[in-house]
Enzyme design. Structure first.
Site, PDB file in Angstrom:
ATOM      1  N   ASP A  90      10.058  27.452  12.058  1.00  0.00           N
ATOM      2  CA  ASP A  90       9.563  26.446  11.033  1.00  0.00           C
ATOM      3  C   ASP A  90       8.904  27.037  10.101  1.00  0.00           C
ATOM      4  O   ASP A  90       7.771  27.440  10.444  1.00  0.00           O
ATOM      5  CB  ASP A  90       8.827  25.361  11.895  1.00  0.00           C
ATOM      6  CG  ASP A  90       8.307  24.139  11.195  1.00  0.00           C
ATOM      7  OD1 ASP A  90       8.426  24.336   9.795  1.00  0.00           O
ATOM      8  OD2 ASP A  90       7.622  23.406  11.614  1.00  0.00           O
ATOM      9  N   TRP A  94       2.218  21.703  14.924  1.00  0.00           N
ATOM     10  CA  TRP A  94       3.665  21.648  14.838  1.00  0.00           C
ATOM     11  C   TRP A  94       4.625  22.328  15.544  1.00  0.00           C
ATOM     12  O   TRP A  94       5.581  21.474  15.925  1.00  0.00           O
ATOM     13  CB  TRP A  94       3.932  22.044  13.271  1.00  0.00           C
ATOM     14  CG  TRP A  94       3.166  21.232  12.173  1.00  0.00           C
ATOM     15  CD1 TRP A  94       2.236  21.680  11.409  1.00  0.00           C
ATOM     16  CD2 TRP A  94       3.581  19.754  11.584  1.00  0.00           C
ATOM     17  NE1 TRP A  94       1.899  20.527  10.472  1.00  0.00           N
ATOM     18  CE2 TRP A  94       2.416  19.609  10.652  1.00  0.00           C
ATOM     19  CE3 TRP A  94       4.350  19.104  12.433  1.00  0.00           C
ATOM     20  CZ2 TRP A  94       2.655  18.538  10.272  1.00  0.00           C
ATOM     21  CZ3 TRP A  94       4.368  17.741  11.861  1.00  0.00           C
ATOM     22  CH2 TRP A  94       3.498  17.345  10.534  1.00  0.00           C
ATOM     23  N   LYS A 109       5.738  21.150   0.655  1.00  0.00           N
ATOM     24  CA  LYS A 109       4.476  22.036   0.933  1.00  0.00           C
ATOM     25  C   LYS A 109       4.676  23.128  -0.443  1.00  0.00           C
ATOM     26  O   LYS A 109       3.862  23.144  -1.257  1.00  0.00           O
ATOM     27  CB  LYS A 109       4.481  22.842   2.326  1.00  0.00           C
ATOM     28  CG  LYS A 109       3.773  22.028   3.325  1.00  0.00           C
ATOM     29  CD  LYS A 109       4.227  20.684   3.628  1.00  0.00           C
ATOM     30  CE  LYS A 109       3.544  19.825   4.737  1.00  0.00           C
ATOM     31  NZ  LYS A 109       3.947  20.042   6.071  1.00  0.00           N
TER      32      LYS A 109
HETATM   33  C1  LIG Z   1       4.459  19.203   7.206  1.00  0.00           C
HETATM   34  C2  LIG Z   1       4.917  20.097   8.280  1.00  0.00           C
HETATM   35  C3  LIG Z   1       6.160  19.513   9.080  1.00  0.00           C
HETATM   36  C4  LIG Z   1       6.548  18.232   9.081  1.00  0.00           C
HETATM   37  O1  LIG Z   1       7.254  17.839   7.879  1.00  0.00           O
HETATM   38  P1  LIG Z   1       7.756  16.523   7.368  1.00  0.00           P
HETATM   39  O2  LIG Z   1       8.476  16.865   6.438  1.00  0.00           O
HETATM   40  O3  LIG Z   1       6.572  15.566   6.943  1.00  0.00           O
HETATM   41  O4  LIG Z   1       8.714  16.206   8.548  1.00  0.00           O
HETATM   42  C5  LIG Z   1       6.777  20.434  10.328  1.00  0.00           C
HETATM   43  N1  LIG Z   1       6.281  21.754  10.443  1.00  0.00           N
HETATM   44  C6  LIG Z   1       5.222  22.137   9.563  1.00  0.00           C
HETATM   45  C7  LIG Z   1       4.843  23.703   9.728  1.00  0.00           C
HETATM   46  C8  LIG Z   1       4.679  21.429   8.344  1.00  0.00           C
HETATM   47  O5  LIG Z   1       3.550  22.063   7.891  1.00  0.00           O
END
Ligand SMILES: *Cc1c(COP(=O)(O)O)cnc(C)c1O
Length: 362
Positions: free
Chosen positions: A173, A101, A197
């Site tokens: 993030d 990511w 998530k």
């Molecule tokens: C799932 C995830 C993303 C991407 O998320 P989207 O909503 O599909 O764009 C980015 N960073 C992390 C750490 C993730 O777990």
């Protein structure tokens, strides 16, 4: 109807209580005679839902008053571009690459402007966090970007990045571990998290941004992507993802009923322990590659010593009601995501199944 234990990395399990409440309120939200999906986003009912959701999130995370909370769209992935559009200001940003990511975030930033990789653990297969003094930061960077929980590689940071000693705004993030425990928000300039998530349904991304970082967007930034414009309009420059915000609000209320994030952390530690113990006690039959101090409490990737057993493992797990355990295609093996809404009993059922499977096939 039986509900299964859902170990998906995302979209992921939601608290059953929350789903049941949404079902109860589906046709007629609190006596107003319509569903939340059918309401004007500017009417007093939905404005109340949004205000309450923000209030509860602020309480849960103890977000200081000089931070804005934005409810946006485009997932965490759009943030990979939106962050440099808003924060670079003609300078360069530092990125730490600790898994898939953060690597994606770094690559996307380079499409927008100047970004530098200030440290990478790729040579160690992304199975650890940084050692003290390993990372050389640019003191003039516009910001330092980190992914504090790598969902695919199962690497988590537990000190709010204090050991990095960053002097520039920290951008994190937190998609896959926000709300799993208390965090010191004041250490960050900006936090973002896709909802699917640990928050609610897909279609919503939450951005928590310190006010002094607003108003720096490059002049060609679309107004919908300008944090300052969104903050000015209370995340309502256009129609926000109203139903996803409503569901997130129900999850925030549920978290408060559980005792807040300190209580969630206690349970999450217990859950992670049960699963890592099952892996470590298997004498190599199951293996998680991550350095002990960086093992994620939310996403637990593991492999079987004999990959030929993978399909059998998944099939037998499924017959026990343990689903969505297949690992990400880029790393293979298995992955159990054990977010807030996964009960301790679900993790215990998985650990017990793993022991049995090892006895049978080991
Ligand atoms: C799932 C995830 C993303 C991407 O998320 P989207 O909503 O599909 O764009 C980015 N960073 C992390 C750490 C993730 O777990």
């Amino acid at each position: 109807m039986e509900r299964i234990y859902n170990f998906s990395a995302g979209p992921a399990v939601l608290p059953q209580e929350v789903l049941a409440q949404a079902q109860d309120e589906m046709l007629n939200w609190q006596g107003c005679g319509m569903s939340v999906m059918e309401m004007s986003h500017r009417g007093k009912e939905f404005m109340g839902i949004l205000d309450t959701a923000e209030h509860d999130l602020r309480e849960l995370l103890a977000i200081p008053a000089h931070y804005k909370v934005l409810f946006l769209q485009g997932g965490a992935t759009l943030q990979f571009a939106q962050i440099p559009m808003n924060l670079l200001g003609g300078r360069s940003a530092d990125y730490l690459v600790t898994g898939s990511w953060s690597e994606k975030a770094y690559k996307e930033a380079k499409r927008i402007g100047e970004a530098r990789c200030a440290g990478s653990t790729e040579a160690d297969h992304y199975a650890r966090w940084f050692k003290a003094g390993e990372v050389a930061l640019d003191p003039n960077a516009a910001y330092l970007h980190v992914c504090t929980n790598e969902t695919i590689h199962g690497v988590e940071v537990f000190d709010d990045c204090a050991s990095l000693g960053a002097s520039v705004p920290l951008v994190a993030d937190m998609s896959s571990h926000i709300l799993s425990r208390p965090m010191d928000i004041s250490r960050y300039g900006l936090i973002y998290a896709g909802a699917q998530k640990n928050i609610g349904p897909a279609g919503l991304v939450i951005v928590i941004v310190r006010e002094d970082l607003l108003g720096r967007a490059s002049p060609r930034t679309p107004s919908l992507l300008d944090y300052a414009v969104q903050a000015e309009h209370g995340s309502m420059l256009n129609t926000p993802p109203t139903y996803a915000i409503y569901m997130a609000g129900l999850v925030f209320k549920w978290l408060r009923r559980q005792g807040g994030l300190a209580a969630m952390e206690k349970t999450n530690i217990e859950k992670a322990k049960a699963l890592y113990n099952a892996i470590d006690a298997s004498g190599g039959f199951f293996r998680n590659p991550v350095e002990a101090s960086a093992r994620s409490r939310m996403n637990v990737p593991f492999t079987l010593a004999d990959a030929k057993l993978d399909d059998t493992f998944l099939a037998e797990a499924k017959s026990r009601g343990l689903l969505q355990l297949k690992g990400h295609k880029s790393v293979g093996g298995m992955r159990a995501s054990i977010y807030n809404a996964m009960p301790l009993e679900g993790v215990k059922a998985l650990a017990a199944f793993m022991q049995e499977f090892e006895k049978k096939h080991g």
